[in-house]
Design an enzyme around this catalytic site. Structure first.
Site, mmCIF file in Angstrom:
data_model
loop_
_atom_site.group_PDB
_atom_site.id
_atom_site.type_symbol
_atom_site.label_atom_id
_atom_site.label_comp_id
_atom_site.label_asym_id
_atom_site.label_seq_id
_atom_site.Cartn_x
_atom_site.Cartn_y
_atom_site.Cartn_z
ATOM 1 N N ARG A 276 -13.649 12.345 55.387
ATOM 2 C CA ARG A 276 -14.590 11.460 54.717
ATOM 3 C C ARG A 276 -14.487 10.098 55.364
ATOM 4 N NH1 ARG A 276 -13.636 13.333 48.364
ATOM 5 N NH2 ARG A 276 -14.124 15.500 48.811
ATOM 6 N N ASP B 115 -7.915 23.309 47.105
ATOM 7 C CA ASP B 115 -9.268 23.432 46.581
ATOM 8 C C ASP B 115 -9.615 24.883 46.284
ATOM 9 O OD1 ASP B 115 -11.749 22.500 45.901
ATOM 10 O OD2 ASP B 115 -12.495 22.373 47.956
ATOM 11 N N HIS C 129 -15.614 23.945 40.240
ATOM 12 C CA HIS C 129 -14.826 23.325 41.309
ATOM 13 C C HIS C 129 -13.489 22.971 40.675
ATOM 14 C CE1 HIS C 129 -18.577 21.899 43.578
ATOM 15 N NE2 HIS C 129 -19.052 22.301 42.421
ATOM 16 N N HIS D 211 -13.145 27.326 44.493
ATOM 17 C CA HIS D 211 -14.398 27.414 43.743
ATOM 18 C C HIS D 211 -14.465 28.772 43.081
ATOM 19 C CE1 HIS D 211 -15.072 24.103 46.548
ATOM 20 N NE2 HIS D 211 -15.614 23.567 45.471
ATOM 21 N N CYS E 191 -17.245 22.908 48.931
ATOM 22 C CA CYS E 191 -18.118 23.675 48.043
ATOM 23 C C CYS E 191 -19.378 24.247 48.697
ATOM 24 C CB CYS E 191 -18.434 22.893 46.770
ATOM 25 S SG CYS E 191 -18.510 21.112 46.955
ATOM 26 N N LYS F 152 -16.766 16.869 34.375
ATOM 27 C CA LYS F 152 -15.433 17.343 34.759
ATOM 28 C C LYS F 152 -14.362 16.961 33.749
ATOM 29 C CE LYS F 152 -14.829 13.491 38.040
ATOM 30 N NZ LYS F 152 -14.638 13.167 39.462
ATOM 31 N N GLN G 53 -7.177 19.576 50.344
ATOM 32 C CA GLN G 53 -6.937 19.765 48.913
ATOM 33 C C GLN G 53 -6.477 21.193 48.673
ATOM 34 O OE1 GLN G 53 -11.015 18.951 47.771
ATOM 35 N NE2 GLN G 53 -10.405 16.989 46.899
#
Length: 636
Positions: free
Chosen positions: A361, A381, A509, A383, A332, A463, A379
């Site tokens: 991570r 992922d 997100h 945005h 992000c 979320k 991911q």
RNA sequence: GCCCGUGUAGCUCAGUUGGCAGAGCGCCGCACUUGUAAUGCGAAGGUCGUCGGUUCGAUUCCGACCGCGGGCUCCA
């Protein structure tokens, strides 16, 4: 003065006040040896509970959900009694019921060993055999506190101090007395089947600053055969563990040289890349644009986003020259920089940046597990930056995408959770309130069952999570969408409105599959390794019968490959039965037998791993058949 | 990160009063030329996770570390 009691058959009975539930059930002809507790006005109670006023009474049978709960709770007491007998210096703490069983947390200097578990279990059997009556007593709080203090049960004292009522209930069985709300089985002999399963550490009150207690897990059932069936289910679940399948099917491996960072082997990489390819194909239709962004940034980036304060210890950081850099744990903040590289008009919005970047991570070592909890992952992922007016439509758009993906995979049992503002959060409260309201609206329109999880949101926004329940009845959060209440302002993102003024965009997100690693793990376990054809690392394995058909076999493989099908050849000098067995164990969906008969007519004799042999067919027909079936959603 | 358990050949696993390390499968070679879930024979293959300690001698006993497993805490 008699009271009126209604029983489950609809009949009413006039009885003396103080009559016990069991006497009443007997009188109503509703008592048998499977009944271990009762319900008074829908509240579970002991069979010995007195009826004091007009009410309804119903039996609780041991095999009912409520009955199992009673058995499991009583099993926890049974275990605690056994532990106190064998190890009197041990303090008992709490012993609740969980799915399929129970646990009890103990405080003791010496850790329990697996051998202790066997001794505890055999003492439990003795206590069951002794068949002590389990009786309920009401004590004034202070008296209970004194009692447990004298016993050296300091955790119990702490628990009672947290109870506001003037009286507490204790349960007694033989020499053992425990603080408990109940209800319980009438006597220890009424526990039909119980087994201790494992040992673990657990913090007192779930707080890592507190003492580490010793937790003993057990399982308890209404019959020996139910217990055995449960143990068998556990055994079968082990057979489909993704770590086991990953090795058997040669999909991925983990090496100590990179803890928690999977190596995807060629076959695993096929699955991984097909998932990415599938999402890309949807992005084309759903109006996402894919971006490629850096892996390593100066830590300034996360100081701006707020991640540095919250998650610094969980990042891979490095000092180079005079700067501190970090490997990105999420996309992000990078996307915010990307958004800020040009000026957007309201006419350009929404923009949807998709990114399959690898993320790293530094997860605590004790939490790593196969592909489900890793240090290196990617991911699906993205945005989304949009105007406030577009937010609801964007959320709906995401739900539509998620729904399409779930239909493709055949995921039917889905629950939605709305996760709200946590204690530590960034951004303005009014933004949070508006965002939570928007998520609530969308969640309700999904048609899936909705629950609210207060305080479970991310630090930058609330979320929605989509939880999928797999064939083993486990629940996994896959898709999530989060409304960001902090980053657009912190990165000073802007767009030009229709009035010509500047405004802060809304940032969402979202991910549908979640981490690809974890998704692959879940899919493997859900399908027991039988991936749908479109995701199968190998569509077809060609099995030659003798050396005479080797060249035809090679030709078949080549033709399949030219048709963009994933084919491999087994031309080893082995019998057909052997090759079939191996392909079957490798869960290759199609086996293609080529012997002299097939070679003569340019035919193939296919066999499905799921359903035995098919009639011989021309090579061309087989290719068409496979091409048609190897499409997302066609085979589940 | 914390608690408990665990680490022997590519895989699955044997291996206790501490005395030169074993099996099955796989891999490789040879024979057989095979028709829908395991053909036969032979050979190769191991610093017993790593480091240190005890001992004449350690895969075995002790300690530390690393990995893995089951939990706990955490999970942007």
């Amino acid at each position: 003065m008699a009271i009126t009691v209604k029983t489950a058959d609809g009949a009413t009975h006039q009885i003396e006040p103080g009559t016990s539930a069991v006497q009443c059930l007997k009188a109503a002809g509703q008592m048998n040896k499977r009944i271990i507790a009762a319900k008074i006005n829908d509240r579970a109670v002991d069979l010995s509970a007195p009826l004091t006023e007009d009410c309804s009474v119903a039996p609780i049978a041991m095999e009912s959900p409520e009955g199992l709960e009673v058995i499991r709770h009583s099993s926890a007491h049974l275990m605690a009694q056994a532990v106190k007998r064998l190890f009197p210096e041990t303090q008992v703490t709490i012993g609740p019921v969980i799915d399929n069983g129970f646990y009890y947390d103990f405080s003791r200097k010496e850790p329990f060993t697996p051998e202790d578990l066997e001794r505890i279990e055999s003492t439990m059997r003795e206590i069951i055999k002794a068949d002590y009556p389990v009786t309920r007593e009401e004590w004034p709080r202070d008296q209970a506190v004194d009692f447990f203090r004298e016993q050296g049960e300091h955790y119990k004292v702490e628990i009672i101090n947290g109870i506001p009522e003037p009286n507490v209930s204790l349960y007694r069985q033989g020499e053992f007395v425990d603080l408990c709300r109940g209800p319980h089985v009438p006597s220890t002999g009424r526990i039909p089947a119980v087994k201790l399963t494992s040992l673990a550490g657990a913090y007192w009150r779930g707080d890592s600053r507190n003492e580490m207690l010793q937790r003993v897990y057990g399982t308890a059932w209404a019959s020996k055969s139910d217990l055995e069936a449960y143990l068998k289910r556990i055994e079968e679940a082990k057979q489909r563990d993704h770590r086991r399948l990953g090795q058997q099917l040669d999909l991925f491996s983990l090496h100590p040289i990179a803890p928690g960072s999977p190596f995807f082997h060629p076959k695993g990489a096929v699955v991984y890349n097909l998932l990415v390819q599938y999402m890309r194909s949807l992005y084309a239709r759903y109006g996402y644009t894919e971006v490629v962004t850096p892996l390593i940034y100066k830590t300034e980036l996360w100081k701006t986003s707020g991640h540095y304060d919250a998650f610094r210890d969980d990042m891979f950081l490095m000092k180079l020259d005079d700067d501190e850099y970090g490997v990105k744990p999420m996309n992000c903040p990078g996307h915010c920089y990307l958004f800020a590289t040009r000026k957007y008009s309201y006419r350009d919005l929404p923009v949807r940046f998709a990114d399959f970047s690898r993320l790293h991570r530094f997860e605590p070592s004790g939490t790593l597990a196969g592909l489900t909890r890793v240090r290196s992952m990617a991911q699906d992922d993205a945005h989304i930056y949009c105007t406030p007016d577009q937010m609801d439509a964007e959320l709906e758009h995401f739900v539509a995408l998620t729904r399409e993906v779930y239909e493709t995979f055949g995921f039917q049992r889905v629950d939605v959770s709305v996760q709200t503002r946590p204690e530590k959060f960034l951004g303005r409260v009014e933004l949070w309130d508006a965002a939570e309201a928007a998520l609530q609206r969308v969640a309700e329109r999904t048609g899936y069952p909705v629950t609210v999880l207060p305080g479970e949101g991310a630090f930058y926004g609330p979320k929605i999570g989509f939880d999928f329940r797999d064939v083993l009845e486990r629940s996994w959060t896959l898709a999530t969408v989060q409304i960001d209440c902090a980053m657009p302002e912190r990165f000073q993102l802007e767009y030009v409105t229709s009035e010509g003024s500047v405004a802060t965009p809304v940032m969402l997100h979202r991910a549908v599959l979640g981490s690809l690693e974890r998704f692959i793990a879940i899919l493997l376990e859900h399908t027991a390794g039988h991936l749908p054809l479109w995701l199968a690392p190998v569509h077809a394995r060609v099995l030659t019968l003798t050396e005479r058909t080797e060249s035809y076999g090679r030709e078949v493989v080549e033709l399949l490959r030219q048709a963009e099908l994933r084919a491999e050849l087994d031309d080893r000098n082995e019998k057909l039965g052997y090759k079939i067995r191996e392909a079957q164990l490798q869960k290759v969906p199609y086996m293609v037998v080529v012997g002299d008969r097939e070679a003569a007519d340019r035919m193939v004799a296919p066999r499905q791993s799921s359903g035995g042999t098919m009639d011989p067919m021309s090579l061309d027909t087989f290719v068409k058949h496979l091409k048609a079936e190897a499409v997302p959603g066609r085979s589940i």
